[in-house]
Design an enzyme around this catalytic site. Structure first.
Site, PDB file in Angstrom:
ATOM      1  CG  HIS A 152      -1.323   5.448  -0.056  1.00 43.86           C
ATOM      2  ND1 HIS A 152      -1.909   5.760   1.150  1.00 43.86           N
ATOM      3  CD2 HIS A 152      -2.273   4.755  -0.735  1.00 43.86           C
ATOM      4  CE1 HIS A 152      -3.140   5.256   1.205  1.00 43.86           C
ATOM      5  NE2 HIS A 152      -3.375   4.630   0.070  1.00 43.86           N
ATOM      6  NE  ARG A 165      -3.967   2.030   2.245  1.00 41.44           N
ATOM      7  CZ  ARG A 165      -4.200   2.833   3.282  1.00 41.44           C
ATOM      8  NH1 ARG A 165      -3.511   2.684   4.404  1.00 41.44           N
ATOM      9  NH2 ARG A 165      -5.107   3.780   3.196  1.00 41.44           N
ATOM     10  CG  HIS A 178      -8.257  -3.628  -1.203  1.00 41.11           C
ATOM     11  ND1 HIS A 178      -9.251  -2.680  -1.343  1.00 41.11           N
ATOM     12  CD2 HIS A 178      -7.101  -2.929  -1.013  1.00 41.11           C
ATOM     13  CE1 HIS A 178      -8.710  -1.470  -1.264  1.00 41.11           C
ATOM     14  NE2 HIS A 178      -7.409  -1.585  -1.073  1.00 41.11           N
ATOM     15  CG  ASN A 195      -0.683   8.486   3.581  1.00 40.97           C
ATOM     16  OD1 ASN A 195      -1.108   7.478   3.019  1.00 40.97           O
ATOM     17  ND2 ASN A 195      -0.009   9.436   2.944  1.00 40.97           N
TER      18      ASN A 195
HETATM   19  C1  HEM Z   1      -9.135   1.649  -5.929  1.00 37.65           C
HETATM   20  C2  HEM Z   1      -9.008   2.554  -4.993  1.00 37.65           C
HETATM   21  C3  HEM Z   1      -8.568   2.212  -3.605  1.00 37.65           C
HETATM   22  C4  HEM Z   1      -9.173   2.615  -2.464  1.00 37.65           C
HETATM   23  C5  HEM Z   1     -10.406   3.493  -2.348  1.00 37.65           C
HETATM   24  C6  HEM Z   1      -8.439   2.032  -1.368  1.00 37.65           C
HETATM   25  C7  HEM Z   1      -8.729   2.233  -0.037  1.00 37.65           C
HETATM   26  C8  HEM Z   1      -8.153   1.548   1.005  1.00 37.65           C
HETATM   27  C9  HEM Z   1      -8.519   1.686   2.376  1.00 37.65           C
HETATM   28  C10 HEM Z   1      -9.577   2.630   2.917  1.00 37.65           C
HETATM   29  C11 HEM Z   1      -7.755   0.826   3.094  1.00 37.65           C
HETATM   30  C12 HEM Z   1      -7.800   0.607   4.603  1.00 37.65           C
HETATM   31  C13 HEM Z   1      -6.948   1.661   5.287  1.00 37.65           C
HETATM   32  C14 HEM Z   1      -7.260   1.789   6.767  1.00 37.65           C
HETATM   33  O1  HEM Z   1      -8.407   1.552   7.147  1.00 37.65           O
HETATM   34  O2  HEM Z   1      -6.343   2.137   7.540  1.00 37.65           O
HETATM   35  C15 HEM Z   1      -6.896   0.147   2.179  1.00 37.65           C
HETATM   36  C16 HEM Z   1      -5.972  -0.813   2.535  1.00 37.65           C
HETATM   37  C17 HEM Z   1      -5.099  -1.380   1.656  1.00 37.65           C
HETATM   38  N1  HEM Z   1      -4.935  -1.031   0.331  1.00 37.65           N
HETATM   39 FE1  HEM Z   1      -6.179   0.076  -0.775  1.00 37.65          FE
HETATM   40  N2  HEM Z   1      -7.408   1.287  -1.858  1.00 37.65           N
HETATM   41  C18 HEM Z   1      -7.440   1.378  -3.227  1.00 37.65           C
HETATM   42  C19 HEM Z   1      -6.526   0.820  -4.103  1.00 37.65           C
HETATM   43  C20 HEM Z   1      -5.406   0.134  -3.716  1.00 37.65           C
HETATM   44  C21 HEM Z   1      -4.305  -0.201  -4.582  1.00 37.65           C
HETATM   45  C22 HEM Z   1      -4.206   0.201  -6.045  1.00 37.65           C
HETATM   46  C23 HEM Z   1      -3.407  -0.898  -3.835  1.00 37.65           C
HETATM   47  C24 HEM Z   1      -2.068  -1.481  -4.226  1.00 37.65           C
HETATM   48  C25 HEM Z   1      -1.618  -1.569  -5.450  1.00 37.65           C
HETATM   49  C26 HEM Z   1      -3.968  -1.015  -2.500  1.00 37.65           C
HETATM   50  C27 HEM Z   1      -3.399  -1.716  -1.465  1.00 37.65           C
HETATM   51  C28 HEM Z   1      -3.942  -1.796  -0.188  1.00 37.65           C
HETATM   52  C29 HEM Z   1      -3.465  -2.734   0.827  1.00 37.65           C
HETATM   53  C30 HEM Z   1      -2.421  -3.812   0.611  1.00 37.65           C
HETATM   54  C31 HEM Z   1      -4.175  -2.450   2.002  1.00 37.65           C
HETATM   55  C32 HEM Z   1      -3.987  -3.095   3.373  1.00 37.65           C
HETATM   56  C33 HEM Z   1      -2.876  -2.340   4.108  1.00 37.65           C
HETATM   57  C34 HEM Z   1      -2.525  -2.861   5.502  1.00 37.65           C
HETATM   58  O3  HEM Z   1      -3.077  -3.849   5.980  1.00 37.65           O
HETATM   59  O4  HEM Z   1      -1.663  -2.202   6.139  1.00 37.65           O
HETATM   60  N3  HEM Z   1      -5.160  -0.351  -2.457  1.00 37.65           N
HETATM   61  N4  HEM Z   1      -7.142   0.620   0.911  1.00 37.65           N
END
Ligand code: HEM
Ligand SMILES: *[C@@H]1O[C@H](CO)[C@@H](O)[C@H](O)[C@H]1NC(C)=O
Ligand SMILES: *[C@@H]1O[C@H](CO)[C@@H](O)[C@H](O)[C@H]1NC(C)=O
Length: 321
Positions: free
Chosen positions: A67, A63, A194, A95
């Site tokens: 970002h 992630r 995800h 973030n």
């Molecule tokens: C399509 C639009 C996207 C949205 C709206 C989105 C939104 C989010 C949100 C809200 C979270 C949870 C954060 C939290 O609650 O602290 C999350 C987690 C995550 N996102 Fe996305 N995301 C998107 C695309 C992506 C992309 C493109 C990637 C990687 C290429 C990605 C990788 C991740 C990963 C791996 C997590 C888990 C992180 C952890 O457990 O520390 N996301 N995302």
């Protein structure tokens, strides 16, 4: 005959212009082939021990790369700490209380500095660490293009405005990804990230209390650890993929088909719209997800890198030299 050879000559001249014009702006697979042959082994072994300690770390690093790339390009800007005279991106809305894994990037950077000082950028380290994270958790691998340099600036406002929020609807997601040269297919493939990691209650509260497109039993399970009232349990965690949150597989897409996407933005990808068929395809065919994901990661890693004499090779990823 004279005009033919001058035509060839012009062609060679044009080719020459094109290649000199673009080499400084392009990444390549073998950028550190001579200057840091130990790079890949060093990053991989540090990621392996970090993930052994905490499987979620692979998700957190993946992630961070997203970002980084969505805020003025893949330039390591997300890694910069705030100081009294410098505002970085770590406290930007997407973030704050959320982006994590910075200590692991520090560990990798210091191990890489030990084998090749002042050579490898933090932006490139993040790109390689993200690839290794996916591979270690069982996902695809790919050759990472390298040669990015590190920004001397960061932008909190760009971080607030460029990273899509989980309240986004499908059209907003598609147009945001399009603005970075990424297609709707790239959006769906990259959202497959995800399949690993966790989200906080504050990011899925509205979905589990107010939306009808969520599986009833999952709704009840998620409500039990995410109070309805804003401000209560905001940081309580739930897995983005309820089935296998530490395996990089295609269960995320199977979940979407069964109305089990955790975030509003997740379920938007399978909600009767134009991306339904892509989601259905990935849910049925893990191999096509794996290869499209790898290709889309390479595309995302190409967003506006600093190359040539732009930027710098930071000594410490948390501050400019
Ligand atoms: C399509 C639009 C996207 C949205 C709206 C989105 C939104 C989010 C949100 C809200 C979270 C949870 C954060 C939290 O609650 O602290 C999350 C987690 C995550 N996102 Fe996305 N995301 C998107 C695309 C992506 C992309 C493109 C990637 C990687 C290429 C990605 C990788 C991740 C990963 C791996 C997590 C888990 C992180 C952890 O457990 O520390 N996301 N995302
Ligand atoms: C970015 O969002 C954060 C958190 O909502 C806010 O405190 C900050 O003022 C915003 N920064 C800019 C430059 O808009
Ligand atoms: C659900 O929607 C109602 C009406 O729009 C709103 O007042 C309420 O705050 C929402 N609840 C949650 C948990 O988002």
């Amino acid at each position: 005959m004279a005009s033919f050879s001058s035509f060839i000559g012009l062609g060679i001249f044009v080719l020459f212009l094109c290649s000199t014009g673009s080499t400084s702006a392009q990444l390549s697979n073998n950028f550190y082939f001579h200057s840091c042959p130990k790079l890949f082994g060093t990053v991989k072994s540090t990621m392996q021990s970090a993930i052994k300690q905490e499987a979620r770390m692979g998700a957190s690093i993946l992630r961070l790369f997203f970002h980084d790339c969505f805020v003025n390009g893949c330039d390591g800007s997300i890694l910069l700490d705030d100081t009294s005279s410098f505002t970085g991106e770590k406290r930007a809305a997407p973030n704050l209380n959320s982006a994590r894994g910075f200590e692991v990037i520090d560990q990798i950077k210091s191990a890489v500095e030990n084998v090749c000082p002042n050579t490898v950028s933090c932006a490139d380290i993040l790109a390689v660490a993200a690839r290794d994270s996916v591979e270690i958790l069982g996902g695809p691998s790919w050759e990472v293009k390298l040669g990015r340099r590190d920004a001397r600036t960061a932008s909190q406002s760009a971080a607030n405005n460029s990273i899509p929020p989980p309240t986004s609807n499908l059209n907003a997601l598609i147009s945001r990804f399009n603005s970075f040269g990424l297609s709707a297919k790239d959006l769906v493939a990259l959202s497959g990230s995800h399949t690993i990691g966790q989200a906080r209650c504050t990011n899925f509260r509205a979905r589990i209390y107010n939306e009808t497109t969520l599986d009833t039993s999952l709704r009840q399970t998620r409500q039990s650890n995410c109070p309805r009232v804003s401000g209560q349990g905001d940081n309580n965690l739930a897995p983005l993929d309820l089935q296998t949150p530490t395996n990089f597989d295609n269960n995320y897409f199977k979940n979407l088909v069964n109305q089990k996407g955790l975030l509003h933005s997740d379920q938007q990808l399978f909600n009767g719209g134009s991306t339904d068929s892509i989601v259905r395809g990935y849910s049925a065919n893990p191999g096509s997800f794996a290869s499209d994901f790898a290709a889309a990661m390479i595309k995302m890693g190409d967003i506006k890198p600093l190359t040539g004499s732009k930027g710098e090779i930071r000594k410490n990823c948390r501050r400019i030299n």
